[in-house]
Design a protein around this motif. Sequence first.
Motif, PDB file in Angstrom:
ATOM      1  N   GLY A  41      44.322  35.368  48.570  1.00  0.00           N
ATOM      2  CA  GLY A  41      43.320  36.277  49.002  1.00  0.00           C
ATOM      3  C   GLY A  41      41.745  35.805  48.763  1.00  0.00           C
ATOM      4  N   CYS A  42      41.795  34.743  47.632  1.00  0.00           N
ATOM      5  CA  CYS A  42      40.509  34.543  46.964  1.00  0.00           C
ATOM      6  C   CYS A  42      40.430  32.730  47.242  1.00  0.00           C
ATOM      7  CB  CYS A  42      40.512  34.932  45.622  1.00  0.00           C
ATOM      8  SG  CYS A  42      40.369  36.475  45.090  1.00  0.00           S
TER       9      CYS A  42
ATOM     10  N   LEU B 151      44.493  33.330  38.286  1.00  0.00           N
ATOM     11  CA  LEU B 151      44.324  33.704  40.025  1.00  0.00           C
ATOM     12  C   LEU B 151      44.167  32.643  40.994  1.00  0.00           C
ATOM     13  CD1 LEU B 151      43.668  36.488  41.735  1.00  0.00           C
ATOM     14  CD2 LEU B 151      41.326  36.028  41.337  1.00  0.00           C
ATOM     15  N   PRO B 152      45.115  32.654  41.853  1.00  0.00           N
ATOM     16  CA  PRO B 152      44.789  31.406  42.756  1.00  0.00           C
ATOM     17  C   PRO B 152      43.654  31.458  43.776  1.00  0.00           C
ATOM     18  CG  PRO B 152      47.203  32.311  43.156  1.00  0.00           C
ATOM     19  CD  PRO B 152      46.296  33.309  42.196  1.00  0.00           C
ATOM     20  N   LEU B 153      43.106  30.218  44.013  1.00  0.00           N
ATOM     21  CA  LEU B 153      41.940  30.173  44.784  1.00  0.00           C
ATOM     22  C   LEU B 153      42.067  29.152  45.927  1.00  0.00           C
ATOM     23  CD1 LEU B 153      39.194  29.629  42.111  1.00  0.00           C
ATOM     24  CD2 LEU B 153      39.736  31.841  43.363  1.00  0.00           C
TER      25      LEU B 153
ATOM     26  N   THR C 165      38.317  43.255  35.055  1.00  0.00           N
ATOM     27  CA  THR C 165      37.072  43.175  35.466  1.00  0.00           C
ATOM     28  C   THR C 165      37.225  42.291  36.667  1.00  0.00           C
ATOM     29  OG1 THR C 165      35.926  43.199  33.340  1.00  0.00           O
ATOM     30  CG2 THR C 165      34.747  42.018  35.137  1.00  0.00           C
ATOM     31  N   LEU C 166      38.221  41.423  36.643  1.00  0.00           N
ATOM     32  CA  LEU C 166      38.181  40.224  37.625  1.00  0.00           C
ATOM     33  C   LEU C 166      38.689  40.975  38.924  1.00  0.00           C
ATOM     34  CD1 LEU C 166      37.542  37.505  38.649  1.00  0.00           C
ATOM     35  CD2 LEU C 166      39.993  36.582  37.716  1.00  0.00           C
TER      36      LEU C 166
ATOM     37  N   THR D 261      37.539  41.219  42.727  1.00  0.00           N
ATOM     38  CA  THR D 261      37.914  40.563  43.669  1.00  0.00           C
ATOM     39  C   THR D 261      38.864  41.231  44.487  1.00  0.00           C
ATOM     40  OG1 THR D 261      39.912  39.856  42.455  1.00  0.00           O
ATOM     41  CG2 THR D 261      37.859  38.382  42.499  1.00  0.00           C
ATOM     42  N   GLY D 262      39.287  42.270  43.759  1.00  0.00           N
ATOM     43  CA  GLY D 262      40.534  43.204  44.818  1.00  0.00           C
ATOM     44  C   GLY D 262      41.966  42.382  44.560  1.00  0.00           C
ATOM     45  N   CYS D 263      41.959  41.268  43.666  1.00  0.00           N
ATOM     46  CA  CYS D 263      43.382  40.669  43.440  1.00  0.00           C
ATOM     47  C   CYS D 263      43.242  40.676  41.833  1.00  0.00           C
ATOM     48  CB  CYS D 263      43.212  39.139  43.789  1.00  0.00           C
ATOM     49  SG  CYS D 263      43.051  39.085  45.656  1.00  0.00           S
TER      50      CYS D 263
END
Length: 228
Positions: free
Chosen positions: A155-156, A45-47, A20-21, A25-27
């Motif tokens: 990217g996020c 997921l890195p932010l 889902t994530l 997000t595309g990542c």
Amino acid sequence: MTHIDHLVWGVRDLDDGVDTLTTLTGCTPVMGGAHSGNGTRNALLPLGDRCYFEVLAPDPAQDVMNTRGAGLLSFTHPRLLTFAVACDDIEASAARIAASGLPAPQIAAMSRTQPDGEVLRWRLAHVTGHTFGGLAPFLIDWGDTPHPSRLGPAGCSLARLILRHPDHERLAALLAALALDDTIPVDCVPGSAALVADLLTPQGPISLTSTSEPPPSEFFVRGRVQPQ
């Protein structure tokens, strides 16, 4: 010095949550590891710099009875649970919380083994004595452990965090006691209790929330609609 360290997103199944994530997000988050004794495992997921998004799910390899993982099994859809504030000096941050009138947070040592066998160690403290639930952050101190945000696709980023609560002024006072830096805006606003995270992603900006209501068949993304 303190800053937002990570967001915790609860899901019933880790693989489904990762899918889902990724769609949103595309990542694709990377697998983190298991929290032994807590009945959970995660993906990350890195932010951006020293900030990340944690997908938290029950760990099928553990007995989740009477653990945090047991509560996640009842989820019908993903939702934000809370967020963490990183502290360079967790004792000093705990003392500021105590000085604000709340009970002094108890600091505990934690660890998690990554899929590659590396053990991450950190110290953690929960803020208690309030009625804000997950809108009040917990404290984390990574010490010399490499920060988890170093792993996973770039990217996020976290653009803003919104804390909505009927007693928003008292919640804002709690956050003021933590002396958060202003790198990521944190807005305390009146309304029904909810945690909202605005993320910038390769798929466009999205908002994720803690609402207990199931999402519509499509997730609203500013400027367009992103299919679920």
